[in-house]
Design a protein around this motif. Structure first.
Motif, PDB file in Angstrom:
ATOM      1  N   ASP A  37       0.842  -1.205   0.000  1.00  0.00           N
ATOM      2  CA  ASP A  37       0.000   0.000   0.000  1.00  0.00           C
ATOM      3  C   ASP A  37       0.871   1.246   0.000  1.00  0.00           C
ATOM      4  OD1 ASP A  37      -2.167  -1.608   0.070  1.00  0.00           O
ATOM      5  OD2 ASP A  37      -2.702  -1.222   2.164  1.00  0.00           O
ATOM      6  N   PHE A  38       1.951   1.187   0.797  1.00  0.00           N
ATOM      7  CA  PHE A  38       2.826   2.336   0.920  1.00  0.00           C
ATOM      8  C   PHE A  38       3.486   2.653  -0.420  1.00  0.00           C
ATOM      9  CE2 PHE A  38       7.034   4.174   2.093  1.00  0.00           C
ATOM     10  CZ  PHE A  38       6.558   5.370   2.585  1.00  0.00           C
ATOM     11  N   VAL A  39       4.017   1.619  -1.067  1.00  0.00           N
ATOM     12  CA  VAL A  39       4.668   1.818  -2.366  1.00  0.00           C
ATOM     13  C   VAL A  39       3.668   2.368  -3.386  1.00  0.00           C
ATOM     14  CG1 VAL A  39       5.809   0.661  -4.299  1.00  0.00           C
ATOM     15  CG2 VAL A  39       6.465   0.108  -1.953  1.00  0.00           C
ATOM     16  N   ALA A  40       2.439   1.826  -3.366  1.00  0.00           N
ATOM     17  CA  ALA A  40       1.412   2.310  -4.294  1.00  0.00           C
ATOM     18  C   ALA A  40       1.101   3.780  -4.026  1.00  0.00           C
ATOM     19  CB  ALA A  40       0.146   1.474  -4.160  1.00  0.00           C
ATOM     20  N   SER A  43       4.035   6.020  -5.150  1.00  0.00           N
ATOM     21  CA  SER A  43       4.055   6.159  -6.607  1.00  0.00           C
ATOM     22  C   SER A  43       2.998   7.145  -7.071  1.00  0.00           C
ATOM     23  CB  SER A  43       3.797   4.820  -7.286  1.00  0.00           C
ATOM     24  OG  SER A  43       4.495   3.814  -6.642  1.00  0.00           O
ATOM     25  N   HIS A  44       1.801   6.995  -6.505  1.00  0.00           N
ATOM     26  CA  HIS A  44       0.719   7.884  -6.918  1.00  0.00           C
ATOM     27  C   HIS A  44       1.030   9.338  -6.558  1.00  0.00           C
ATOM     28  CE1 HIS A  44      -3.297   9.287  -7.816  1.00  0.00           C
ATOM     29  NE2 HIS A  44      -3.277   9.905  -6.659  1.00  0.00           N
ATOM     30  N   THR A  51       3.556  14.417 -13.451  1.00  0.00           N
ATOM     31  CA  THR A  51       2.718  14.490 -14.644  1.00  0.00           C
ATOM     32  C   THR A  51       2.381  15.941 -14.984  1.00  0.00           C
ATOM     33  OG1 THR A  51       1.768  12.370 -14.061  1.00  0.00           O
ATOM     34  CG2 THR A  51       0.571  13.654 -15.696  1.00  0.00           C
ATOM     35  N   ALA A  52       2.055  16.717 -13.960  1.00  0.00           N
ATOM     36  CA  ALA A  52       1.710  18.124 -14.188  1.00  0.00           C
ATOM     37  C   ALA A  52       2.912  18.891 -14.724  1.00  0.00           C
ATOM     38  CB  ALA A  52       1.212  18.755 -12.891  1.00  0.00           C
ATOM     39  N   GLY A 219      -0.800  19.567   1.608  1.00  0.00           N
ATOM     40  CA  GLY A 219      -0.205  18.622   2.548  1.00  0.00           C
ATOM     41  C   GLY A 219       0.354  17.398   1.835  1.00  0.00           C
ATOM     42  N   THR A 220       1.224  16.658   2.533  1.00  0.00           N
ATOM     43  CA  THR A 220       1.767  15.431   1.946  1.00  0.00           C
ATOM     44  C   THR A 220       1.057  14.203   2.496  1.00  0.00           C
ATOM     45  OG1 THR A 220       3.405  15.207   3.689  1.00  0.00           O
ATOM     46  CG2 THR A 220       4.059  16.457   1.742  1.00  0.00           C
TER      47      THR A 220
END
Ligand code: ADP
Length: 265
Positions: A37-40, A43-44, A51-52, A219-220
């Motif tokens: 979950d953390f890696v996903a 990545s997101h 991308t922006a 926020g992160t």
């Protein structure tokens, strides 16, 4: 589930160690899921600003650079997204250093009034921009035992959230006291609050009550998990109380430099 597996002890009488193995496997699976979950999530979170940035850079190269109307706005977005990216990387590095226990913590006397006022300086421009009042009420004799830099970081993260999740015109107040032999600091806001069902989860990495909105707010999603790690490393604790639409109070507990006898208010 995990608790169920731990209780299967009787089998272990005939097969020594089987209960422990069973437990380990369940725990391993859980950890594996947490890791995936953390890696996903990482990545997101990284992909969005990348991308922006790439998209706007390519649009500029494709001719928009000569359009005096839109070019400055695109450059502004590229700038903002690259800041977001570096904030994310900083937080991720901090978190991984904390989890790998690679950070060393001092245990020195930290006057909390000073730490709080320094942290407040960091959020003051943002609060003023939102016409918010910040009230600091820390007794000058309140001295904790811990790492000054880590304590300031904790307070900064909590104050930053308090300002962020409180609408314009609201208040943020910070109180401190000796309670039960420990130093206690409360960061109270008059903001949006947090529903009970989210309260136990907000300290998880990347957990946000309102994903879209808090991401827009810059926020992160890692601030509170950093807070929790830092507090744990200093033998401290962090708790939260909140009422939706009324406000939230984040409470930190730290060892007192005065020792457990200073249990007076
Ligand atoms: P973020 O970078 O999204 O603020 P945090 O880890 O600092 O991440 O906080 C996790 C979530 O907890 C936030 O997204 C927000 O939903 C909630 N939260 C944190 N602080 C507050 C607060 N003072 N008032 C309301 N909600 C808060």
């Amino acid at each position: 589930s995990r608790t169920l597996a731990v209780r299967v002890t009787p089998v272990g009488r005939d097969l020594p160690g089987s209960a422990a193995v069973f437990h380990d496997v369940t725990e391993l699976r859980r950890l594996e899921k947490v890791r995936k979950d953390f890696v996903a999530n990482v990545s997101h979170e990284l992909r969005t600003p990348i991308t922006a940035i790439r998209g706007y850079a390519e649009t500029l190269q494709g001719g928009a650079l000569n359009d005096a109307q839109v070019a400055p706005r695109m450059v502004e977005i590229i700038h903002r997204q690259s800041e977001r990216l570096s904030e994310l990387v900083e937080d991720l590095l901090e978190l991984s250093r904390l989890e790998a226990r690679e950070m060393t913590f001092q245990r020195t006397e930290v006057p909390l009034a000073l730490a709080v006022s320094r942290a407040a300086e960091g959020v003051r421009p943002k609060a003023e921009g939102k016409n918010q009042q910040i009230g600091l009420h820390i007794p000058p004799q309140l001295v904790a035992l811990g790492d000054g830099r880590a304590i300031e970081q904790v307070l900064l993260n909590l104050l930053d959230n308090a300002v962020k999740y409180t609408p314009a015109g609201g208040r943020v107040d910070v109180d401190g006291a000796y309670e039960g032999g420990r130093c206690v600091v409360r960061v109270r806001d008059t903001g949006v609050g947090i529903e009970p069902k989210h309260l136990s989860r907000i300290f998880e990495r990347f957990y946000r009550v309102d994903k879209g909105r808090s991401r827009d707010m810059g926020g992160t999603g890692l601030g509170l998990s950093i807070v929790k790690h830092l507090m744990g490393a200093m033998d401290g604790e962090v708790k939260v109380e909140s009422q939706p639409n009324a406000g939230s109070t984040f409470v930190i507990f730290l060892p007192s430099a005065a020792g457990p006898t200073a249990a007076t208010g």
